[in-house]
Design a protein around this motif. Structure first.
Motif, PDB file in Angstrom:
ATOM      1  N   GLY A  30      -4.221  -0.204  13.938  1.00 58.37           N
ATOM      2  CA  GLY A  30      -4.575   0.032  15.291  1.00 58.37           C
ATOM      3  C   GLY A  30      -5.885   0.804  15.468  1.00 58.37           C
ATOM      4  N   ARG A  31      -6.902   0.401  15.980  1.00 56.93           N
ATOM      5  CA  ARG A  31      -8.419   0.999  15.541  1.00 56.93           C
ATOM      6  C   ARG A  31      -8.040   2.190  15.443  1.00 56.93           C
ATOM      7  NH1 ARG A  31     -12.373   2.934  14.829  1.00 56.93           N
ATOM      8  NH2 ARG A  31     -14.346   2.257  15.572  1.00 56.93           N
ATOM      9  N   GLU A  32      -7.124   3.145  15.524  1.00 58.28           N
ATOM     10  CA  GLU A  32      -7.566   4.245  15.455  1.00 58.28           C
ATOM     11  C   GLU A  32      -7.559   4.873  14.357  1.00 58.28           C
ATOM     12  OE1 GLU A  32      -3.471   3.652  16.145  1.00 58.28           O
ATOM     13  OE2 GLU A  32      -5.241   2.790  17.216  1.00 58.28           O
TER      14      GLU A  32
ATOM     15  N   LEU B 265       0.794  -1.344  -0.139  1.00 55.86           N
ATOM     16  CA  LEU B 265      -0.207  -0.158   0.132  1.00 55.86           C
ATOM     17  C   LEU B 265       0.606   1.397  -0.158  1.00 55.86           C
ATOM     18  CD1 LEU B 265      -2.733  -0.600   2.993  1.00 55.86           C
ATOM     19  CD2 LEU B 265      -3.126  -1.292   0.505  1.00 55.86           C
ATOM     20  N   PRO B 266       0.308   2.339  -0.438  1.00 53.79           N
ATOM     21  CA  PRO B 266       1.079   3.427  -0.692  1.00 53.79           C
ATOM     22  C   PRO B 266       0.783   4.067   0.319  1.00 53.79           C
ATOM     23  CG  PRO B 266      -1.032   3.960  -2.430  1.00 53.79           C
ATOM     24  CD  PRO B 266      -1.080   2.201  -1.254  1.00 53.79           C
ATOM     25  N   MET B 267       1.357   5.048   0.922  1.00 55.15           N
ATOM     26  CA  MET B 267       1.005   5.995   1.940  1.00 55.15           C
ATOM     27  C   MET B 267      -0.331   6.501   2.229  1.00 55.15           C
ATOM     28  SD  MET B 267       3.641   6.860   3.752  1.00 55.15           S
ATOM     29  CE  MET B 267       3.870   8.822   4.461  1.00 55.15           C
ATOM     30  N   PHE B 268      -1.029   6.420   2.965  1.00 54.72           N
ATOM     31  CA  PHE B 268      -2.821   6.683   3.503  1.00 54.72           C
ATOM     32  C   PHE B 268      -2.647   7.523   4.992  1.00 54.72           C
ATOM     33  CE2 PHE B 268      -2.062   2.037   4.956  1.00 54.72           C
ATOM     34  CZ  PHE B 268      -2.353   2.189   6.293  1.00 54.72           C
ATOM     35  N   ASP B 269      -3.939   7.756   5.062  1.00 57.08           N
ATOM     36  CA  ASP B 269      -4.688   8.500   6.586  1.00 57.08           C
ATOM     37  C   ASP B 269      -5.003   7.285   7.257  1.00 57.08           C
ATOM     38  OD1 ASP B 269      -3.179  10.400   6.218  1.00 57.08           O
ATOM     39  OD2 ASP B 269      -4.532  11.714   5.186  1.00 57.08           O
ATOM     40  N   VAL B 270      -5.989   6.484   6.208  1.00 59.72           N
ATOM     41  CA  VAL B 270      -7.485   6.084   7.869  1.00 59.72           C
ATOM     42  C   VAL B 270      -7.210   4.946   6.464  1.00 59.72           C
ATOM     43  CG1 VAL B 270      -7.779   7.124   9.363  1.00 59.72           C
ATOM     44  CG2 VAL B 270      -9.082   7.329   6.900  1.00 59.72           C
ATOM     45  N   CYS B 271      -8.351   3.623   7.231  1.00 59.07           N
ATOM     46  CA  CYS B 271      -8.602   2.398   6.660  1.00 59.07           C
ATOM     47  C   CYS B 271     -10.111   2.468   6.351  1.00 59.07           C
ATOM     48  CB  CYS B 271      -8.320   1.085   6.592  1.00 59.07           C
ATOM     49  SG  CYS B 271      -6.433   1.482   6.642  1.00 59.07           S
ATOM     50  N   MET B 272     -10.907   2.827   5.569  1.00 60.52           N
ATOM     51  CA  MET B 272     -11.763   1.868   5.448  1.00 60.52           C
ATOM     52  C   MET B 272     -12.760   0.911   4.980  1.00 60.52           C
ATOM     53  SD  MET B 272     -15.414   4.264   3.650  1.00 60.52           S
ATOM     54  CE  MET B 272     -15.166   5.575   4.120  1.00 60.52           C
TER      55      MET B 272
ATOM     56  N   VAL C  70     -12.184  -9.189   9.179  1.00 57.62           N
ATOM     57  CA  VAL C  70     -11.058  -8.103   7.891  1.00 57.62           C
ATOM     58  C   VAL C  70     -10.605  -6.973   9.608  1.00 57.62           C
ATOM     59  CG1 VAL C  70     -11.059  -6.606   6.487  1.00 57.62           C
ATOM     60  CG2 VAL C  70     -12.066  -8.629   5.996  1.00 57.62           C
ATOM     61  N   PHE C  71     -12.348  -6.608  10.008  1.00 58.42           N
ATOM     62  CA  PHE C  71     -11.889  -5.776  10.884  1.00 58.42           C
ATOM     63  C   PHE C  71     -10.331  -5.542  12.002  1.00 58.42           C
ATOM     64  CE2 PHE C  71     -13.258  -3.723  15.808  1.00 58.42           C
ATOM     65  CZ  PHE C  71     -13.080  -2.816  15.073  1.00 58.42           C
ATOM     66  N   GLU C  72     -11.122  -7.533  12.848  1.00 56.41           N
ATOM     67  CA  GLU C  72     -10.222  -7.421  13.691  1.00 56.41           C
ATOM     68  C   GLU C  72      -8.414  -7.418  13.206  1.00 56.41           C
ATOM     69  OE1 GLU C  72     -12.507 -11.163  14.865  1.00 56.41           O
ATOM     70  OE2 GLU C  72     -13.462  -9.785  16.470  1.00 56.41           O
ATOM     71  N   GLN C  73      -8.623  -8.340  12.147  1.00 58.74           N
ATOM     72  CA  GLN C  73      -7.139  -8.175  10.889  1.00 58.74           C
ATOM     73  C   GLN C  73      -6.510  -6.856  11.116  1.00 58.74           C
ATOM     74  OE1 GLN C  73      -8.578 -10.507   7.499  1.00 58.74           O
ATOM     75  NE2 GLN C  73      -8.499 -11.901   8.217  1.00 58.74           N
TER      76      GLN C  73
END
Length: 200
Positions: free
Chosen positions: A187-189, A161-168, A178-181
């Motif tokens: 990290g959750r934040e 993955l390239p640079m990113f701020d957050v995952c959706m 997938v959320f737990e992975q």
């Protein structure tokens, strides 16, 4: 009132649709069209015959021809309308859910998002991002069989993955897994969860 078609109704719709398109189909072909085992397709076919949706006639060479009855055409139309209504409802709710998260991103100055899970929700999220000036850098899905979604790359490895701020989170097959992975990886934040997924 819940208008969402259940799995059983979806299978009946697929069966009626396949028979409506071609009367000389084999049960093996029907099973393939429905994405189920041959025995299950046979069970659904027998049920539709009992309910009067499908008529069966014998053809030469020990073959059978299947026809939709007027009742079968009516049922197919009813199920198709229900499926379409659910699709529109899902699109609207998913779009609104994504817009709320993108508004949160803008408020926190988070502009680069990775969608996690190749799905209809990911396509909706990619489209709605344009309205909020959010950049979807791509999609992460280790099980994806395609390489692009809505013009964006799909990666099977998080390291690519390239640079990113957050995952959706956009996975619809097993969102909790997938959320737990993702929690273990970033990290959750750093994870946004659309409320349409109902993970709380």
């Amino acid at each position: 009132m819940n208008t969402k078609p259940d799995r059983e109704e979806q299978l009946v719709l697929e069966l009626l649709d396949a028979v409506g398109r071609k009367s000389n189909v084999t049960q093996r072909h029907l099973a393939h069209q429905m994405g189920v085992a041959l025995g299950l397709a046979n069970s659904y076919l027998r049920r539709c015959i009992r309910k009067g949706f499908i008529k069966i006639t014998e053809a030469p060479s020990n073959r059978y021809l299947y026809y939709l009855t007027p009742t079968g055409f009516s049922e197919k139309s009813r199920l198709a309308a229900k499926y379409l209504a659910h699709s529109f409802e899902f699109y609207r709710k998913a779009g609104d859910s994504c817009l709320r998260l993108y508004a949160e991103c803008r408020a926190r100055d988070l502009r680069r998002v990775v969608l996690c899970g190749h799905s209809d929700l990911a396509e909706i999220a990619a489209l709605r991002a344009q309205e909020m000036n959010i950049e979807v850098v791509g999609v992460y899905d280790p099980e994806a069989e395609v390489r692009r979604l809505a013009g964006r790359p799909i990666w099977q490895s998080f390291a690519e993955l390239p640079m990113f701020d957050v995952c959706m989170l956009t996975d619809l097959r097993a969102p909790l897994v997938v959320f737990e992975q993702l929690c273990a990886i970033v990290g959750r934040e750093k994870i946004l969860v659309p409320d349409i997924l109902r993970l709380s």
